[in-house]
Design a protein around this motif. Sequence first.
Motif, PDB file in Angstrom:
ATOM      1  N   GLY A 197       0.795  -1.290  -0.085  1.00 44.76           N
ATOM      2  CA  GLY A 197       0.128  -0.048  -0.129  1.00 44.76           C
ATOM      3  C   GLY A 197       0.674   1.184  -0.004  1.00 44.76           C
ATOM      4  O   GLY A 197       0.363   2.410  -0.533  1.00 44.76           O
TER       5      GLY A 197
ATOM      6  N   GLY B 222     -10.493   0.136   5.847  1.00 40.66           N
ATOM      7  CA  GLY B 222      -9.729  -0.059   4.827  1.00 40.66           C
ATOM      8  C   GLY B 222      -9.465  -1.648   4.862  1.00 40.66           C
ATOM      9  O   GLY B 222      -9.863  -2.362   5.588  1.00 40.66           O
ATOM     10  N   GLN B 223      -8.636  -2.126   3.595  1.00 43.79           N
ATOM     11  CA  GLN B 223      -8.196  -3.405   3.668  1.00 43.79           C
ATOM     12  C   GLN B 223      -6.840  -3.419   3.802  1.00 43.79           C
ATOM     13  O   GLN B 223      -6.186  -3.461   4.609  1.00 43.79           O
ATOM     14  CB  GLN B 223      -8.884  -3.957   2.357  1.00 43.79           C
ATOM     15  N   GLY B 224      -5.991  -3.507   2.589  1.00 45.74           N
ATOM     16  CA  GLY B 224      -4.529  -3.455   2.673  1.00 45.74           C
ATOM     17  C   GLY B 224      -4.192  -4.714   3.079  1.00 45.74           C
ATOM     18  O   GLY B 224      -4.634  -5.736   3.597  1.00 45.74           O
TER      19      GLY B 224
ATOM     20  N   ASP C  72     -12.178   0.263   1.667  1.00 50.09           N
ATOM     21  CA  ASP C  72     -11.337   1.393   1.404  1.00 50.09           C
ATOM     22  C   ASP C  72     -12.186   2.487   0.502  1.00 50.09           C
ATOM     23  O   ASP C  72     -11.962   3.516   0.409  1.00 50.09           O
ATOM     24  CB  ASP C  72     -10.179   1.125   0.727  1.00 50.09           C
ATOM     25  N   ASP C  73     -13.201   1.875  -0.219  1.00 50.05           N
ATOM     26  CA  ASP C  73     -14.008   2.688  -0.975  1.00 50.05           C
ATOM     27  C   ASP C  73     -15.285   3.184  -0.204  1.00 50.05           C
ATOM     28  O   ASP C  73     -16.320   2.289  -0.207  1.00 50.05           O
ATOM     29  CB  ASP C  73     -14.480   1.744  -2.422  1.00 50.05           C
TER      30      ASP C  73
ATOM     31  N   SER D 166      -6.426   0.887   7.973  1.00 46.27           N
ATOM     32  CA  SER D 166      -5.635   0.193   7.060  1.00 46.27           C
ATOM     33  C   SER D 166      -5.906   0.724   5.589  1.00 46.27           C
ATOM     34  O   SER D 166      -6.150  -0.026   4.922  1.00 46.27           O
ATOM     35  CB  SER D 166      -5.800  -1.281   7.115  1.00 46.27           C
ATOM     36  N   SER D 167      -5.622   2.028   5.544  1.00 47.39           N
ATOM     37  CA  SER D 167      -5.851   3.086   4.520  1.00 47.39           C
ATOM     38  C   SER D 167      -5.190   4.220   4.461  1.00 47.39           C
ATOM     39  O   SER D 167      -4.925   4.900   5.797  1.00 47.39           O
ATOM     40  CB  SER D 167      -7.367   3.287   4.294  1.00 47.39           C
TER      41      SER D 167
ATOM     42  N   ARG E 173      -5.978   6.656   2.589  1.00 47.28           N
ATOM     43  CA  ARG E 173      -7.017   7.881   2.152  1.00 47.28           C
ATOM     44  C   ARG E 173      -7.243   8.542   3.846  1.00 47.28           C
ATOM     45  O   ARG E 173      -7.661   8.182   4.566  1.00 47.28           O
ATOM     46  CB  ARG E 173      -8.076   7.240   1.858  1.00 47.28           C
TER      47      ARG E 173
ATOM     48  N   ALA F 110     -10.581   8.074   5.722  1.00 44.72           N
ATOM     49  CA  ALA F 110     -10.348   7.099   6.661  1.00 44.72           C
ATOM     50  C   ALA F 110     -10.198   7.683   8.357  1.00 44.72           C
ATOM     51  O   ALA F 110     -10.908   7.492   9.271  1.00 44.72           O
ATOM     52  CB  ALA F 110      -9.517   6.001   6.607  1.00 44.72           C
TER      53      ALA F 110
END
Length: 277
Positions: free
Chosen positions: A36, A145-147, A166-167, A187-188, A190, A193
């Motif tokens: 990421g 988030g994912q990541g 994350d979206d 875990s993002s 952006r 978040a």
Amino acid sequence: MKSIVFNQGIIIADVPEIPVGRDMVEITPEKVLLDGIENGIYLGLLWVKPNLILGGVGIGKVRDVGVEVDQSLIGKRVLVMPYSRSRGGIGTEIDGVLAETSVIPQDCTIPLPEDDKETSLLLPYISLTLDIMDMIKGGESLLIGQGLIGNLLMKLADTNIDSIPDDMLTVNRKEIQSKKWDYIIISSMRGWARHVAGKLVKGDGKIIIPKFLNSWPPYLPHNSILIPPRVRSDSFDVVKRLDGTLKNLIGKSDNAIASVPTVKPGIIVDVRKSLGL
């Protein structure tokens, strides 16, 4: 020397060799894990200075060491972690490991056993995940988030963790905002978040954010805890136990340029082949 750098994009460039400082280690990188962080640089979520050598997590063989470093490290294989307590982010704030040779701080290197596999690249992330699991025991937790860390957390945690992707466009905002959590793990990269986390955490709750740089994130919500990566002794056993499962999370590539942004949470790239060496 050939290196993969950021310069109005991610490119291969010739850069000057870096001298080996007193507390530094020079290595020949073999494998590097893209994740990421590199995606964030590619997408413009994280700014790095032009011509910075990328790559924060890698495995390589030690060629030389500074005068303050144990000379017995020369010739040994080491793991390079993505964060140095003395210098900051590897491949983000100082030059990284996507190069013919790399000079990095000794405090972010871990000697590896002779029989190590390339999955050792996951050790900092698994250790971070285990640290997070220790912190969130006994509380209600939300993952934003994912990541790589988010995926590892969902696989390893022995407690139920709510999650949103994350979206933000796919999130049911009314449903999410109707509840507050004891712990929120981000875990993002952006910015939304962190903004949302500050509204969803309980008054005495904690927002947990992995620390990979000194200069990021630029804004922290209240009650935030930054956790820098390390390598826990029990993470070696977890890597062995997850060896088969990790293949679903981690891809492999001989072309670092074509692998960003990554199609999986992480991509292990062959540095020598990526640079045409």
